[in-house]
Design a protein around this motif. Structure first.
Motif, PDB file in Angstrom:
ATOM      1  N   PHE A  13      31.398  41.965  33.188  1.00 54.54           N
ATOM      2  CA  PHE A  13      30.654  41.729  34.422  1.00 54.54           C
ATOM      3  C   PHE A  13      31.557  41.087  35.480  1.00 54.54           C
ATOM      4  O   PHE A  13      31.561  41.490  36.651  1.00 54.54           O
ATOM      5  CB  PHE A  13      29.450  40.834  34.130  1.00 54.54           C
ATOM      6  CG  PHE A  13      28.724  40.369  35.356  1.00 54.54           C
ATOM      7  CD1 PHE A  13      27.911  41.237  36.073  1.00 54.54           C
ATOM      8  CD2 PHE A  13      28.852  39.057  35.790  1.00 54.54           C
ATOM      9  CE1 PHE A  13      27.251  40.798  37.215  1.00 54.54           C
ATOM     10  CE2 PHE A  13      28.181  38.615  36.921  1.00 54.54           C
ATOM     11  CZ  PHE A  13      27.378  39.494  37.643  1.00 54.54           C
ATOM     12  N   GLU A  14      32.355  40.106  35.073  1.00 54.07           N
ATOM     13  CA  GLU A  14      33.237  39.422  36.016  1.00 54.07           C
ATOM     14  C   GLU A  14      34.272  40.374  36.604  1.00 54.07           C
ATOM     15  O   GLU A  14      34.676  40.235  37.757  1.00 54.07           O
ATOM     16  CB  GLU A  14      33.935  38.255  35.323  1.00 54.07           C
ATOM     17  CG  GLU A  14      32.999  37.107  34.978  1.00 54.07           C
ATOM     18  CD  GLU A  14      33.651  36.028  34.144  1.00 54.07           C
ATOM     19  OE1 GLU A  14      33.084  34.915  34.070  1.00 54.07           O
ATOM     20  OE2 GLU A  14      34.720  36.293  33.561  1.00 54.07           O
ATOM     21  N   ALA A  15      34.707  41.360  35.819  1.00 53.42           N
ATOM     22  CA  ALA A  15      35.696  42.323  36.301  1.00 53.42           C
ATOM     23  C   ALA A  15      35.086  43.357  37.233  1.00 53.42           C
ATOM     24  O   ALA A  15      35.819  44.018  37.971  1.00 53.42           O
ATOM     25  CB  ALA A  15      36.352  43.028  35.118  1.00 53.42           C
ATOM     26  N   ALA A  16      33.760  43.500  37.213  1.00 56.40           N
ATOM     27  CA  ALA A  16      33.105  44.565  37.969  1.00 56.40           C
ATOM     28  C   ALA A  16      32.510  44.098  39.289  1.00 56.40           C
ATOM     29  O   ALA A  16      32.036  44.927  40.071  1.00 56.40           O
ATOM     30  CB  ALA A  16      32.006  45.200  37.117  1.00 56.40           C
ATOM     31  N   VAL A  17      32.529  42.799  39.567  1.00 57.26           N
ATOM     32  CA  VAL A  17      31.942  42.283  40.806  1.00 57.26           C
ATOM     33  C   VAL A  17      33.003  41.515  41.583  1.00 57.26           C
ATOM     34  O   VAL A  17      34.011  41.070  41.023  1.00 57.26           O
ATOM     35  CB  VAL A  17      30.723  41.377  40.518  1.00 57.26           C
ATOM     36  CG1 VAL A  17      29.661  42.134  39.740  1.00 57.26           C
ATOM     37  CG2 VAL A  17      31.135  40.107  39.776  1.00 57.26           C
ATOM     38  N   PRO A  18      32.814  41.343  42.902  1.00 56.55           N
ATOM     39  CA  PRO A  18      33.788  40.580  43.698  1.00 56.55           C
ATOM     40  C   PRO A  18      33.894  39.143  43.195  1.00 56.55           C
ATOM     41  O   PRO A  18      32.889  38.485  42.931  1.00 56.55           O
ATOM     42  CB  PRO A  18      33.194  40.633  45.117  1.00 56.55           C
ATOM     43  CG  PRO A  18      32.281  41.808  45.113  1.00 56.55           C
ATOM     44  CD  PRO A  18      31.729  41.892  43.730  1.00 56.55           C
ATOM     45  N   GLN A  19      35.113  38.652  43.098  1.00 56.42           N
ATOM     46  CA  GLN A  19      35.337  37.318  42.553  1.00 56.42           C
ATOM     47  C   GLN A  19      34.668  36.225  43.385  1.00 56.42           C
ATOM     48  O   GLN A  19      34.230  35.210  42.848  1.00 56.42           O
ATOM     49  CB  GLN A  19      36.841  37.046  42.438  1.00 56.42           C
ATOM     50  CG  GLN A  19      37.532  37.839  41.342  1.00 56.42           C
ATOM     51  CD  GLN A  19      36.946  37.541  39.974  1.00 56.42           C
ATOM     52  OE1 GLN A  19      36.916  36.401  39.537  1.00 56.42           O
ATOM     53  NE2 GLN A  19      36.468  38.578  39.297  1.00 56.42           N
ATOM     54  N   GLU A  20      34.573  36.451  44.702  1.00 61.88           N
ATOM     55  CA  GLU A  20      33.987  35.415  45.550  1.00 61.88           C
ATOM     56  C   GLU A  20      32.493  35.220  45.282  1.00 61.88           C
ATOM     57  O   GLU A  20      31.909  34.205  45.699  1.00 61.88           O
ATOM     58  CB  GLU A  20      34.207  35.739  47.026  1.00 61.88           C
ATOM     59  CG  GLU A  20      33.589  37.046  47.493  1.00 61.88           C
ATOM     60  CD  GLU A  20      34.536  38.234  47.365  1.00 61.88           C
ATOM     61  OE1 GLU A  20      34.273  39.252  48.014  1.00 61.88           O
ATOM     62  OE2 GLU A  20      35.530  38.111  46.610  1.00 61.88           O
ATOM     63  N   LYS A  21      31.866  36.165  44.593  1.00 60.08           N
ATOM     64  CA  LYS A  21      30.449  36.028  44.260  1.00 60.08           C
ATOM     65  C   LYS A  21      30.225  35.064  43.088  1.00 60.08           C
ATOM     66  O   LYS A  21      29.098  34.604  42.865  1.00 60.08           O
ATOM     67  CB  LYS A  21      29.852  37.392  43.907  1.00 60.08           C
ATOM     68  CG  LYS A  21      29.754  38.357  45.081  1.00 60.08           C
ATOM     69  CD  LYS A  21      28.703  37.891  46.074  1.00 60.08           C
ATOM     70  CE  LYS A  21      28.474  38.907  47.169  1.00 60.08           C
ATOM     71  NZ  LYS A  21      27.444  38.458  48.132  1.00 60.08           N
ATOM     72  N   LEU A  22      31.271  34.790  42.340  1.00 59.40           N
ATOM     73  CA  LEU A  22      31.137  33.956  41.141  1.00 59.40           C
ATOM     74  C   LEU A  22      31.769  32.597  41.406  1.00 59.40           C
ATOM     75  O   LEU A  22      32.976  32.453  41.408  1.00 59.40           O
ATOM     76  CB  LEU A  22      31.824  34.640  39.951  1.00 59.40           C
ATOM     77  CG  LEU A  22      31.338  36.058  39.641  1.00 59.40           C
ATOM     78  CD1 LEU A  22      32.181  36.681  38.549  1.00 59.40           C
ATOM     79  CD2 LEU A  22      29.865  36.045  39.250  1.00 59.40           C
ATOM     80  N   GLY A  23      30.953  31.624  41.624  1.00 52.09           N
ATOM     81  CA  GLY A  23      31.449  30.298  41.961  1.00 52.09           C
ATOM     82  C   GLY A  23      31.658  29.418  40.746  1.00 52.09           C
ATOM     83  O   GLY A  23      31.641  29.869  39.595  1.00 52.09           O
TER      84      GLY A  23
END
Length: 325
Positions: free
Chosen positions: A273-283
């Protein structure tokens, strides 16, 4: 004939942008595939796998080492990491007091470059070589310890690599390899990862969730690199078979343990999941949630499930042994 550490020619430069022709050739050459794949990943590898060089990963690395090898002879005067990647295992073990002086080796020039840069930033005494695990470019009886993390499954000839590891170890020296996939663990981890990737990349096509979708060019590049995993991931292991390989190569006091069952069932979907979404969305809150949940599940695996579940059902196998004194 004994191996010889010579003044080798300058290491090749990293190649993070492989051509279509090189990728096509890599499908027929696992070693070339490993070089291209890991050169491509070197610059973002630490971020992708949440690798750090602080207390979190120092504890993780030293706990993995202690789980299979105990605490005898700390610190080891000189150690080499085989297939070091960005230096995660070696550098964190050095910071944790397990190792005094280190050498990083990897088939990927990009990974060696990043590992040496990480070591310099940390102020650690580390040198490095681009090296084939089946022909390690160091003299016999050089190291007190040889380590590796998630490397054996990339090596075409694992028995040859173990013979080389034992050759470069000093008499009485120890080897420790961690993070290797078991046969059963790899099967369920891959299925979970593939399902999570499909769900995430399709759900984020929907209007309200489009801001959670990585740019298509990045997804395409990830998919292209991920396709090479079919070439670079060569082996999965049964713990008993891996012990036998190490003994046949001349290892003594060989012992394998396994870890991560519930932690792997949680961790693989999270990483995908972390690899598939923009990093800035995961704080920070997400990172703390993922890490603390993994910690709790790892405790469950170690303290409860390991006493009731056969070891070959866990995801990771770790192995240690010695060179005869």
């Amino acid at each position: 004939m004994a191996g010889k550490e010579t003044s080798a020619p300058q290491d090749p430069a990293p190649n993070p942008h492989a051509t279509a022709e090189q990728i096509e050739a890599a499908w027929r050459d696992p070693k070339l595939a490993n070089v291209l794949y890991h050169d491509w990943e070197a610059g973002t590898y630490d971020e992708k796998w949440s690798i750090s060089y602080d207390e979190r990963c120092i504890t993780y690395a030293t706990d993995r080492f202690r789980a299979v090898a105990g605490e005898e002879s700390w610190p080891y005067p000189r150690a080499m990491e085989l297939g070091s990647g960005t230096g995660f295992f070696l550098l964190n073990l050095m910071q944790g007091g397990v190792i005094k002086q280190g050498s990083v080796t990897d088939l990927s020039p990009g990974m060696v470059q990043v590992a040496l840069r990480n070591a310099e930033n940390l102020g650690l005494d580390v040198d490095g070589r681009v090296a084939d695990a089946e022909r390690i470019p160091y003299d016999d009886d050089t190291f007190d310890l040889v380590i590796g993390h998630a490397v054996l499954h990339h090596i075409p000839d694992v028995p040859a690599a173990f013979r080389e590891v034992l050759r470069v170890l000093k008499p009485g020296g120890r080897f420790v390899f961690a993070g290797e996939p078991t046969k059963i663990g790899d099967s369920y981890a891959r299925r979970l990862g593939q399902l999570t990737w499909w769900l995430t990349t399709n759900v984020t096509k929907l209007g309200p969730l489009r801001s959670w979708r990585r740019p298509q060019s990045e997804l395409d590049e990830s998919s292209r690199a991920a396709a090479l995993e079919a070439v670079v991931d060569l082996h999965t292991f049964d713990p008993s078979d891996l012990e036998r390989v190490a003994r046949d190569a001349g290892g003594t006091d060989v012992r394998a343990v396994t870890e991560e069952l519930s932690a792997a069932l949680f961790g693989w979907p999270v990483r995908t999941f972390e690899a598939a979404v923009p990093q800035e969305k995961l704080g920070l809150r997400w990172k703390l949630f993922a890490y603390r949940a993994w910690q709790r599940l790892s405790w469950l695996d170690e303290r409860v499930l390991s006493k009731a579940v056969p070891r070959n059902l866990f995801y990771n196998v770790l192995i240690t042994g010695k060179k005869a004194a």
